[in-house]
Design a protein around this motif. Structure first.
Motif, PDB file in Angstrom:
ATOM      1  N   ILE A   6       0.654  -1.305  -0.006  1.00  0.00           N
ATOM      2  CA  ILE A   6      -0.015   0.170  -0.003  1.00  0.00           C
ATOM      3  C   ILE A   6       0.912   1.228  -0.038  1.00  0.00           C
ATOM      4  N   ASP A   7       2.006   1.185   0.727  1.00  0.00           N
ATOM      5  CA  ASP A   7       2.770   2.317   0.783  1.00  0.00           C
ATOM      6  C   ASP A   7       3.493   2.711  -0.546  1.00  0.00           C
ATOM      7  N   HIS A   8       4.108   1.602  -0.956  1.00  0.00           N
ATOM      8  CA  HIS A   8       4.671   1.958  -2.452  1.00  0.00           C
ATOM      9  C   HIS A   8       3.437   2.105  -3.579  1.00  0.00           C
ATOM     10  N   LEU A   9       2.557   1.461  -3.436  1.00  0.00           N
ATOM     11  CA  LEU A   9       1.717   1.689  -4.765  1.00  0.00           C
ATOM     12  C   LEU A   9       0.772   2.557  -4.619  1.00  0.00           C
ATOM     13  N   ILE A  10       0.505   3.263  -3.346  1.00  0.00           N
ATOM     14  CA  ILE A  10      -0.576   4.408  -3.130  1.00  0.00           C
ATOM     15  C   ILE A  10       0.056   5.547  -2.796  1.00  0.00           C
ATOM     16  N   PHE A  11       0.528   5.454  -1.605  1.00  0.00           N
ATOM     17  CA  PHE A  11       1.106   6.571  -0.755  1.00  0.00           C
ATOM     18  C   PHE A  11       2.216   7.428  -1.245  1.00  0.00           C
ATOM     19  N   LYS A  12       3.336   6.645  -1.983  1.00  0.00           N
ATOM     20  CA  LYS A  12       4.464   7.243  -2.656  1.00  0.00           C
ATOM     21  C   LYS A  12       4.156   7.662  -3.856  1.00  0.00           C
ATOM     22  N   PRO A  13       3.480   7.248  -4.788  1.00  0.00           N
ATOM     23  CA  PRO A  13       3.030   8.093  -5.815  1.00  0.00           C
ATOM     24  C   PRO A  13       2.061   9.267  -5.747  1.00  0.00           C
ATOM     25  N   LEU A  14       1.321   9.143  -4.726  1.00  0.00           N
ATOM     26  CA  LEU A  14       0.334  10.331  -4.392  1.00  0.00           C
ATOM     27  C   LEU A  14       1.206  11.412  -3.790  1.00  0.00           C
ATOM     28  N   ARG A  15       2.116  11.095  -3.026  1.00  0.00           N
ATOM     29  CA  ARG A  15       3.000  12.119  -2.462  1.00  0.00           C
ATOM     30  C   ARG A  15       3.884  12.821  -3.401  1.00  0.00           C
ATOM     31  N   LYS A  16       4.334  11.972  -4.417  1.00  0.00           N
ATOM     32  CA  LYS A  16       5.224  12.592  -5.344  1.00  0.00           C
ATOM     33  C   LYS A  16       4.433  13.503  -6.250  1.00  0.00           C
ATOM     34  N   GLU A  46      14.098  24.162 -10.820  1.00  0.00           N
ATOM     35  CA  GLU A  46      14.577  23.297  -9.925  1.00  0.00           C
ATOM     36  C   GLU A  46      14.457  23.417  -8.629  1.00  0.00           C
ATOM     37  N   TYR A  47      14.522  24.598  -8.198  1.00  0.00           N
ATOM     38  CA  TYR A  47      14.691  25.557  -6.693  1.00  0.00           C
ATOM     39  C   TYR A  47      13.231  25.011  -6.265  1.00  0.00           C
ATOM     40  N   ASN A  51      12.709  18.715  -3.703  1.00  0.00           N
ATOM     41  CA  ASN A  51      12.018  18.212  -2.558  1.00  0.00           C
ATOM     42  C   ASN A  51      13.139  17.306  -1.476  1.00  0.00           C
ATOM     43  N   GLU A  52      14.400  17.062  -1.800  1.00  0.00           N
ATOM     44  CA  GLU A  52      15.365  16.376  -1.063  1.00  0.00           C
ATOM     45  C   GLU A  52      16.170  17.447  -0.268  1.00  0.00           C
ATOM     46  N   ASP A  53      16.037  18.628  -0.504  1.00  0.00           N
ATOM     47  CA  ASP A  53      16.988  19.883   0.147  1.00  0.00           C
ATOM     48  C   ASP A  53      16.231  20.035   1.437  1.00  0.00           C
ATOM     49  N   ASP A  54      16.987  19.663   2.332  1.00  0.00           N
ATOM     50  CA  ASP A  54      16.825  19.919   3.825  1.00  0.00           C
ATOM     51  C   ASP A  54      16.833  21.051   4.570  1.00  0.00           C
ATOM     52  N   SER A  55      17.389  22.244   4.035  1.00  0.00           N
ATOM     53  CA  SER A  55      17.675  23.217   4.375  1.00  0.00           C
ATOM     54  C   SER A  55      16.151  24.137   4.778  1.00  0.00           C
ATOM     55  N   ILE A  56      16.088  24.741   6.144  1.00  0.00           N
ATOM     56  CA  ILE A  56      14.982  25.275   6.729  1.00  0.00           C
ATOM     57  C   ILE A  56      15.099  26.917   6.364  1.00  0.00           C
ATOM     58  N   ASP A  57      13.668  27.519   6.057  1.00  0.00           N
ATOM     59  CA  ASP A  57      13.982  28.920   5.578  1.00  0.00           C
ATOM     60  C   ASP A  57      13.559  29.529   7.013  1.00  0.00           C
ATOM     61  N   LYS A  58      13.499  30.853   6.905  1.00  0.00           N
ATOM     62  CA  LYS A  58      13.328  31.758   8.081  1.00  0.00           C
ATOM     63  C   LYS A  58      12.074  31.426   8.832  1.00  0.00           C
ATOM     64  N   TYR A  59      11.177  30.829   8.120  1.00  0.00           N
ATOM     65  CA  TYR A  59       9.793  30.367   8.900  1.00  0.00           C
ATOM     66  C   TYR A  59       9.676  29.072   9.426  1.00  0.00           C
ATOM     67  N   GLY A  60      10.831  28.065   9.287  1.00  0.00           N
ATOM     68  CA  GLY A  60      10.941  26.962   9.692  1.00  0.00           C
ATOM     69  C   GLY A  60      10.569  25.773   8.951  1.00  0.00           C
ATOM     70  N   PHE A  61      10.535  26.197   7.577  1.00  0.00           N
ATOM     71  CA  PHE A  61       9.892  24.930   6.731  1.00  0.00           C
ATOM     72  C   PHE A  61      10.821  24.764   5.488  1.00  0.00           C
ATOM     73  N   ASN A  62      10.974  23.579   5.142  1.00  0.00           N
ATOM     74  CA  ASN A  62      11.558  23.032   4.012  1.00  0.00           C
ATOM     75  C   ASN A  62      10.941  23.134   2.749  1.00  0.00           C
ATOM     76  N   THR A  63      11.629  22.749   1.565  1.00  0.00           N
ATOM     77  CA  THR A  63      10.854  22.988   0.148  1.00  0.00           C
ATOM     78  C   THR A  63       9.787  21.824   0.211  1.00  0.00           C
ATOM     79  N   ALA A  64      10.107  20.684   0.735  1.00  0.00           N
ATOM     80  CA  ALA A  64       8.927  19.542   0.664  1.00  0.00           C
ATOM     81  C   ALA A  64       7.755  19.996   1.281  1.00  0.00           C
TER      82      ALA A  64
END
Length: 87
Positions: A6-16, A46-47, A51-64
């Motif tokens: 279920i994780d690989h067939l439903i959730f990962k494609p939906l998240r992507k 590309e910016y 979604n793999e960039d884990d840098s946090i902005d000034k509000y505490g969120f990353n790109t993903a």
């Protein structure tokens, strides 16, 4: 085993898909702001799709996290728009 499928067939494609749509929506929105107001937002797609960039902005969120939020909001707006046209 069933949870793995279920994780690989439903959730990962939906998240992507949601992350991709959110990134594309954020890119187009900020390009509109660049044209109409001033040139202060990044132009690179590309910016917004990194979604793999884990840098946090000034509000505490990353790109993903920002892309996921934008994707969910876009999905909810589509549902509301469909409800308006059907009802």
């Amino acid at each position: 085993m069933f949870g793995f499928l279920i994780d690989h067939l439903i959730f990962k494609p939906l998240r992507k898909f949601t992350l991709g749509m959110g990134g594309l929506f954020r890119w187009s929105f900020f390009q509109l702001l660049n044209v109409s107001i001033e040139e202060k937002y990044p132009k690179s797609l590309e910016y917004y799709w990194n979604n793999e960039d884990d840098s946090i902005d000034k509000y505490g969120f990353n790109t993903a996290q920002k892309n996921l939020f934008a994707g969910f909001m876009l999905f909810i707006c589509f549902i509301i728009l469909i409800e308006k046209f059907e009802g």
